[in-house]
Motif scaffolding. Structure first.
Motif, mmCIF file in Angstrom:
data_model
loop_
_atom_site.group_PDB
_atom_site.id
_atom_site.type_symbol
_atom_site.label_atom_id
_atom_site.label_comp_id
_atom_site.label_asym_id
_atom_site.label_seq_id
_atom_site.Cartn_x
_atom_site.Cartn_y
_atom_site.Cartn_z
ATOM 1 N N ARG A 81 2.873 0.934 -6.589
ATOM 2 C CA ARG A 81 1.738 0.024 -6.655
ATOM 3 C C ARG A 81 0.692 0.244 -7.607
ATOM 4 O O ARG A 81 0.333 1.404 -8.381
ATOM 5 N N GLU A 84 -2.999 0.389 -8.455
ATOM 6 C CA GLU A 84 -4.065 0.478 -7.386
ATOM 7 C C GLU A 84 -5.306 -0.436 -7.617
ATOM 8 O O GLU A 84 -5.970 -0.758 -6.755
ATOM 9 N N GLU A 143 0.913 -1.333 0.117
ATOM 10 C CA GLU A 143 -0.091 0.083 0.009
ATOM 11 C C GLU A 143 0.798 1.218 0.117
ATOM 12 O O GLU A 143 0.516 2.265 -0.582
ATOM 13 N N LYS A 156 -6.648 -2.747 -4.665
ATOM 14 C CA LYS A 156 -7.992 -2.870 -4.294
ATOM 15 C C LYS A 156 -8.496 -4.352 -4.303
ATOM 16 O O LYS A 156 -9.287 -4.904 -3.489
#
Length: 544
Positions: free
Chosen positions: A223, A225, A218, A229
């Motif tokens: 990263r 996304e 995170e 998620k």
């Protein structure tokens, strides 16, 4: 005149009996069920997007492809894409040839490719690391401030097999420098390094590592996304599914009412489920998780009866009675043993239908074998005997409970049957090693408390007695035996195999859970030591 139960002298070794969780997991609300459905819809929608990314990565460079597969593994979502990942790695392994000798592949890349291929059963040579050694075989060509490279090599070193001394050197080298770097790094990176040093990916609980890596990823500036998620939603979805299973399990355990009837017994139904979860976490294997959990708790009741409460005469009668395995055989037992006997028969009645009779019979035989080995230990205690180390080890393979718990795992797997039972009973290296690691890890962390309680001598005392060494030296040598057993496991994880990789992974996870449960203390007997991890795994949702 016969003594009453109250007048009978009992060893009654002190064990912390009560659960620390109360009724925390007994209920599961309709709101939780609705939330599972909501998470599932979101996960399925994002799954297509992540799958597309995985396909695109396969047409790019080797390292981009391997990195993404590793990300899926570290974040705990690779199980969604097993077939595609296997297909990609098969092509990578065939095409790899001598590519990794090329100077364009640094330490991080080489170690990552090595680890991912080994994890999936591909026997890539450890010679790929020779280019990082000098003429004396030392890793002097490595930049000791390269955290990414050192961590990659460190994790890869746990996949070693016998004779791969370069990886033994790599483990010692990386561990030394990573411990120093942890003290010099940012809090975020230092936490990640220390987590890896304490819980290497190959030798600990998968769901715990996924949770830790989600938190680390995170804060990664690069990263993805969508992937983050997806991982969070899937983690929270599975956590709710696990809580639903644990609520069923808790109600089953409450209905058994053994806690009241056997007050000396450790009440560990939550910790039993943690063991089962660590053994096989994928959502489709709920039946096996529930059965493993039940078998662990009932084994605990039996173990504590032999270790902490029953007299030798009672234990001999109980063992003999269970050989018959019918309710009439319990007539001559004391009342508390009758209660345990009836509970065990009831456990087997739950599965002795729907075509499972032969697998249930196998479970009964494994429990009989376990009881006979418990009785051997009770006899050693009664005789004041420290058994020969080899004799202790042979009995300890059965006392590890692996065979009995595995019979519960098999009962929950519809596609597994006699072929798998025959293979397991042949005691292949991976099965033998998993048993050995459980027994020795448990002994290392628990032998002092066990001696204070008057339990049977552990492998530590037996080794000291055989070789005339100190406790510290005995533990050092026993850890070498454990390290060798891990190499046995790694060898059997390499293709080809006579059984499904699900079976191999189960025994790998059995050993990993031994490392998790008996890391520095006996966390099963002393559950406060893993209370925070249990809360994170089962109660605390990952913030979205």
């Amino acid at each position: 005149m016969a003594k009453t139960e109250q007048e009978t002298f009992r060893p009654y070794a002190y064990l912390p009996p009560a659960t620390i969780w109360g009724c925390s997991f007994s209920s599961f609300s309709s709101q939780d069920s609705e939330l599972i459905q909501s998470y599932t819809k979101e996960v399925e929608a994002l799954k297509e997007t992540v799958y597309d990314i995985l396909l695109r990565k396969s047409t790019g460079g080797l390292i981009d492809n391997i990195e993404f597969i590793n990300l899926l593994h570290c974040l705990g979502v690779s199980y969604h894409f097993e077939n595609e990942i296997e297909n990609q790695l098969h092509h990578i392994f065939i095409a790899l040839q001598e590519q990794l000798d090329d100077d364009k592949y640094d330490l991080y890349a080489v170690a990552l490719v090595f680890r991912i291929l080994r994890q999936h059963g591909y026997k890539i040579s450890c010679d790929v690391f020779k280019k990082f050694q000098d003429s004396d075989g030392e890793f002097s060509k490595i930049n000791i401030s390269d955290v990414k490279g050192l961590l990659s090599l460190y994790e890869a070193s746990f996949l070693s097999v016998h004779g791969e001394y370069i990886l033994d050197k790599a483990l010692a080298f990386t561990r030394k420098h990573l411990e120093t770097l942890a003290d010099q790094s940012s809090p975020h990176l230092a936490k990640h390094i220390r987590n890896c040093l304490l819980w290497p990916f190959h030798q600990t609980m998968e769901r715990l590592k996924a949770l830790q890596y989600i938190s680390f990823y995170e804060e990664d500036e690069s990263r993805n996304e969508t992937l983050l998620k997806f991982a969070k939603l899937d983690y929270n979805r599975l956590q709710l599914l696990y809580r639903e299973e644990l609520s069923l399990l808790s109600r089953w355990w409450n209905d058994m009412n053994l806690v009241e009837k056997l007050p000396y017994m450790r009440d560990r139904i939550v910790e039993c489920y943690i063991w089962a979860l660590g053994s096989i976490f994928e959502p489709q294997f709920a039946a096996s998780r529930l059965l493993i959990s039940k078998y662990v708790q009932m084994t605990t009741a039996v173990d504590d009866t032999y270790d902490a409460y029953g007299t030798l005469d009672e234990l001999q009668r109980f063992t003999a009675a269970f050989e018959r395995c019918n309710i009439d055989a319990s007539d001559e037992l004391p009342e508390y043993m009758k209660n345990l006997y009836k509970a065990l028969l009831k456990l087997f009645e739950e599965t002795d239908d729907c075509g499972n009779e032969y697998k249930t019979s196998y479970s009964k035989e494994m429990l009989k074998e376990l009881m006979r080995s418990y009785l051997v230990e009770a006899q050693w205690v009664s005789d004041g005997c420290v058994p020969a180390f080899d004799e202790y080890m042979q009995n300890g393979l059965i006392v590890s409970t692996c065979d009995f718990l595995t019979s519960g795992f098999l009962l929950g797997m519809k596609d597994f049957g006699m072929k798998e039972i025959v293979w397991i009973r042949s005691n292949p290296k991976i099965v033998n090693a998993a048993k050995l690691i459980f027994n020795l890890r448990n002994d290392i962390v628990g032998h002092e408390d066990e001696q204070k309680r008057g339990d049977c001598a552990s492998s530590v005392e037996c080794y000291m007695n055989k070789y005339g060494v100190s406790k510290e030296e005995a533990i050092k040598e026993i850890k070498k035996i454990i390290a060798s057993a891990w190499k046995d496991i790694n060898e059997e994880l390499l293709k080809p195999s006579h059984v499904s990789r699900i079976i191999l992974k189960y025994f790998h996870n059995f050993a990993s859970m031994s490392e998790f449960m008996f890391n520095s203390v006996d966390a099963y007997t002393n559950p406060f030591s893993m209370k925070d991890n249990v809360s994170k795994l089962l109660l605390e949702q990952v913030p979205m």
